[in-house]
Design a protein around this motif. Structure first.
Motif, PDB file in Angstrom:
ATOM      1  N   ASN A 150       2.256  35.192 -18.986  1.00  0.00           N
ATOM      2  CA  ASN A 150       3.705  35.433 -18.836  1.00  0.00           C
ATOM      3  C   ASN A 150       4.193  36.699 -19.535  1.00  0.00           C
ATOM      4  N   LYS A 230      -8.159  21.721 -26.271  1.00  0.00           N
ATOM      5  CA  LYS A 230      -9.609  21.892 -26.030  1.00  0.00           C
ATOM      6  C   LYS A 230     -10.195  22.942 -26.977  1.00  0.00           C
ATOM      7  N   ARG A 455       3.367  33.489 -35.746  1.00  0.00           N
ATOM      8  CA  ARG A 455       3.265  34.939 -35.650  1.00  0.00           C
ATOM      9  C   ARG A 455       4.458  35.506 -36.434  1.00  0.00           C
TER      10      ARG A 455
HETATM   11  P1  NAD Z   1      -3.433  28.228 -20.145  1.00  0.00           P
HETATM   12  O1  NAD Z   1      -3.601  27.344 -21.307  1.00  0.00           O
HETATM   13  O2  NAD Z   1      -3.707  27.697 -18.794  1.00  0.00           O
HETATM   14  O3  NAD Z   1      -4.374  29.539 -20.284  1.00  0.00           O
HETATM   15  C1  NAD Z   1      -4.284  30.417 -21.383  1.00  0.00           C
HETATM   16  C2  NAD Z   1      -5.600  31.155 -21.534  1.00  0.00           C
HETATM   17  O4  NAD Z   1      -6.631  30.226 -21.879  1.00  0.00           O
HETATM   18  C3  NAD Z   1      -6.085  31.866 -20.285  1.00  0.00           C
HETATM   19  O5  NAD Z   1      -6.609  33.120 -20.646  1.00  0.00           O
HETATM   20  C4  NAD Z   1      -7.185  30.947 -19.766  1.00  0.00           C
HETATM   21  O6  NAD Z   1      -8.174  31.602 -19.006  1.00  0.00           O
HETATM   22  C5  NAD Z   1      -7.777  30.442 -21.063  1.00  0.00           C
HETATM   23  N1  NAD Z   1      -8.503  29.167 -20.971  1.00  0.00           N
HETATM   24  C6  NAD Z   1      -8.328  28.173 -20.059  1.00  0.00           C
HETATM   25  N2  NAD Z   1      -9.171  27.148 -20.332  1.00  0.00           N
HETATM   26  C7  NAD Z   1      -9.866  27.502 -21.439  1.00  0.00           C
HETATM   27  C8  NAD Z   1     -10.860  26.856 -22.220  1.00  0.00           C
HETATM   28  N3  NAD Z   1     -11.304  25.629 -21.933  1.00  0.00           N
HETATM   29  N4  NAD Z   1     -11.358  27.512 -23.291  1.00  0.00           N
HETATM   30  C9  NAD Z   1     -10.904  28.740 -23.632  1.00  0.00           C
HETATM   31  N5  NAD Z   1      -9.974  29.407 -22.920  1.00  0.00           N
HETATM   32  C10 NAD Z   1      -9.447  28.783 -21.847  1.00  0.00           C
HETATM   33  O7  NAD Z   1      -1.951  28.781 -20.241  1.00  0.00           O
HETATM   34  P2  NAD Z   1      -1.192  29.727 -19.214  1.00  0.00           P
HETATM   35  O8  NAD Z   1      -0.839  28.965 -17.993  1.00  0.00           O
HETATM   36  O9  NAD Z   1      -1.947  30.993 -19.067  1.00  0.00           O
HETATM   37  O10 NAD Z   1       0.119  30.080 -20.047  1.00  0.00           O
HETATM   38  C11 NAD Z   1       1.301  29.335 -20.002  1.00  0.00           C
HETATM   39  C12 NAD Z   1       1.455  28.526 -21.276  1.00  0.00           C
HETATM   40  O11 NAD Z   1       1.477  29.397 -22.412  1.00  0.00           O
HETATM   41  C13 NAD Z   1       2.773  27.789 -21.316  1.00  0.00           C
HETATM   42  O12 NAD Z   1       2.569  26.487 -21.774  1.00  0.00           O
HETATM   43  C14 NAD Z   1       3.599  28.577 -22.313  1.00  0.00           C
HETATM   44  O13 NAD Z   1       4.604  27.844 -22.949  1.00  0.00           O
HETATM   45  C15 NAD Z   1       2.546  29.020 -23.270  1.00  0.00           C
HETATM   46  N6  NAD Z   1       2.996  30.167 -24.060  1.00  0.00           N
HETATM   47  C16 NAD Z   1       3.252  29.991 -25.382  1.00  0.00           C
HETATM   48  C17 NAD Z   1       3.740  31.049 -26.145  1.00  0.00           C
HETATM   49  C18 NAD Z   1       4.060  30.893 -27.610  1.00  0.00           C
HETATM   50  O14 NAD Z   1       4.269  31.898 -28.286  1.00  0.00           O
HETATM   51  N7  NAD Z   1       4.128  29.678 -28.132  1.00  0.00           N
HETATM   52  C19 NAD Z   1       3.939  32.290 -25.542  1.00  0.00           C
HETATM   53  C20 NAD Z   1       3.664  32.425 -24.192  1.00  0.00           C
HETATM   54  C21 NAD Z   1       3.189  31.357 -23.455  1.00  0.00           C
END
Ligand code: NAD
Length: 513
Positions: A150, A230, A455
């Motif tokens: 995002n 995970k 952060r």
């Molecule tokens: P996601 O958890 O699907 O993926 C995030 C990353 O993790 C990707 O690069 C993905 O390839 C990787 N990934 C997936 N499975 C993995 C595994 N088993 N082991 C290691 N890496 C793995 O999240 P998304 O859909 O990319 O992002 C959206 C989410 O991020 C939303 O829930 C949003 O709220 C959150 N987010 C949080 C913040 C914050 O600062 N708290 C900021 C931005 C987004």
């Protein structure tokens, strides 16, 4: 901004690939390699080599080099903004405002302040006055940064800056949905004179992120709660430190005395920016019954005026970034409708264009048992609920497994701040929303399932270090009283010492209280 498919970067001999799409059109704009374990290991090893030299530099030298990188980013601002917009869908204005401004500010802030947070600290021991004691911060080594789609620049390069200033190397694993910004910026980092391999990347799907964990010294993760869990489990098995920035379901509490115009404008922006795909988007609004009707009518009025279009057009919000996200939003809204919620505007896909578009949506008559009030929606949707008083709003706001951020809207700033303190969230804004993200001086992060660690602020950089304690003996006597051979009568001396030091007037003279 023509959508031409890009070739696989030459650095990889990967056997499988994945496509990157422009969400505004659905066209494939690049095909990238899935990094295998050998490539990941080689990338981390090269990063480690670069990191050793980097860690030997002073804060001021690192800061200077990062500022040269910032200059190079600014020289390439248009290319970066277009890349972000093309792979994520957000309007170009947002690419400059949120993404580039944040990252440039991050470099300025950490280049100046890293030394303040990480300088050696000398302590005077209360009891053992024959010792000098210091604590120092040392880089952890190579940080594996696994990131979402995002904010393709902020959450990757932006978050890497404190890690780099602390003396680490960083291997990014950008989201498979938006990896192109990272590929571009790592190239720019090297061109600007940062040591080759210091800020680098691997590309691929979830498995690439999982494999990266095996080779790095710490994992910095931003993403969903499910993936965070995970990663946390895998890191626990390897005793590797992590920091987790996870999902949210931000509430806005709109009090009876709110400046209605500001509250409505703020809630529209807070819920629709980046098409609602922000971890700290307003997803639930709890509005006092005295102003509810007027608030809702103004909200609908403004949401209907939003211009939705391609990033390079004069537009307020773009498409959803990928089909799965669009389906999730659609599912949440449809399920809320079935359970009795009413759509006042939007509430469906826009089918006029190709790509992944969902209309900006206002929902009312929602209840807390609906999925749309419990799970993160991450789309251009705001659900509004009428409340009798602030206490009810507060109870509903806190009735969530998430606790990332929130806002309170009221003319009574002291009263609103009081409510803010009682909200279970890592950050709360009064008469504003999510703006704490752009203030690196103060910590940002989540409570409950929204994350572990922060952060920004001191923890935003100390988390990328381990602390080392150094104790120096001051006088060099031949032995300490408790070393061997134990002096005769030591037991009695220690027993008397306990009384003397902790119970008599000596307590104040020796220990200062
Ligand atoms: P996601 O958890 O699907 O993926 C995030 C990353 O993790 C990707 O690069 C993905 O390839 C990787 N990934 C997936 N499975 C993995 C595994 N088993 N082991 C290691 N890496 C793995 O999240 P998304 O859909 O990319 O992002 C959206 C989410 O991020 C939303 O829930 C949003 O709220 C959150 N987010 C949080 C913040 C914050 O600062 N708290 C900021 C931005 C987004």
């Amino acid at each position: 901004m023509a959508d031409t498919a890009q070739a696989i970067p030459e650095r990889s001999n990967a056997t499988s690939t994945f496509d990157v799409e422009n969400p505004a059109t659905g066209e494939v704009i690049a095909t990238l390699p899935v990094s295998g374990r050998d490539e990941i290991e080689a990338t981390v090893n090269a990063c480690r080599e670069a990191q050793r030299q980097w860690a030997a530099l002073s804060f001021s030298q690192r800061g200077k080099m990062l500022k040269r990188f910032r200059d190079h980013l600014i020289d390439h601002k248009d290319e970066i903004a277009e890349t972000i917009s093309r792979e994520n869908g957000k309007p170009l204005a947002e690419c400059y405002s949120n993404e580039l401004f944040y990252t440039c500010e991050s470099i300025g802030f950490w280049a100046k302040n890293a030394i303040r947070f990480l300088a050696d600290k000398q302590e005077t021991p209360r009891l053992l006055k024959t010792k000098k004691a210091y604590s120092t911060y040392k880089p952890r080594g190579v940080i594996g940064m696994i990131t979402p789609w995002n904010f393709p620049l902020v959450l990757t390069v932006g978050e890497a800056i404190p890690a780099l200033m602390a003396g680490n190397g960083v291997v990014l694993k950008p989201s498979e949905i938006t990896p192109l910004t990272v590929v571009l910026c790592c190239r720019l980092a090297e061109e600007s004179g940062l040591p080759p391999g210091l800020l680098t990347y691997v590309t691929g799907l979830g498995q690439t992120g999982a494999d990266l964990i095996d080779f790095v010294d710490m994992v910095s993760f931003t993403g969903s709660v499910e993936t965070g869990r995970k990663i946390q489990i895998k890191c626990a098995e390897q005793l590797k430190p992590t920091t987790m920035e996870l999902g949210g379901k931000d509430p806005a509490i709109v009090c009876a005395d709110a400046n209605l115009e500001r509250a409505v404008n703020g809630c529209v922006w807070g819920s629709m920016t980046n098409a609602g795909q922000v971890c700290i988007s307003i997803e639930r609004a709890y509005v006092h019954e005295k102003i509810y009707d007027e608030f809702v009518s103004e909200l609908v009025n403004r949401v209907e005026k939003l211009r939705q279009g391609h990033g390079h057009e004069d537009t307020d919000l773009g498409p959803m970034t990928f089909p799965k996200q669009l389906e999730k939003v659609e599912h949440h809204v449809e399920s809320a409708k079935r359970d009795g919620a009413k759509v006042l505007t939007g509430g469906k896909r826009s089918t006029a264009k190709s790509g992944y578009w969902y209309e900006p949506t206002v929902l009312v008559d929602v209840t807390e048992d609906m999925e749309i009030m419990r799970d993160e929606t991450f789309g251009p949707v705001i659900a509004v609920r009428k409340v009798k008083n602030d206490a009810e709003a507060l109870a509903l706001a806190n009735d969530s497994r998430y606790g990332l951020s929130a806002s309170v809207w009221s003319r009574d700033k002291a009263g609103a701040t009081n409510i803010a303190r009682r909200i279970e969230a890592g950050g709360v804004c009064v008469n504003d929303h999510m703006i704490h993200m752009l203030i690196p001086e103060v910590p940002m992060g989540g409570v409950k399932e929204s994350g572990l660690g922060r952060r920004h602020g001191a923890e935003g950089i100390t988390k990328y270090c381990h602390q080392q304690t150094i104790v120096v003996d001051r006088f060099g006597t031949s032995k300490e009283p408790t070393w061997y051979p134990l002096p005769k009568g030591i037991k009695g001396m220690l027993r008397r010492g306990l009384n003397l030091i902790y119970r008599s007037g000596w307590k104040n003279r020796l220990l200062g209280g």
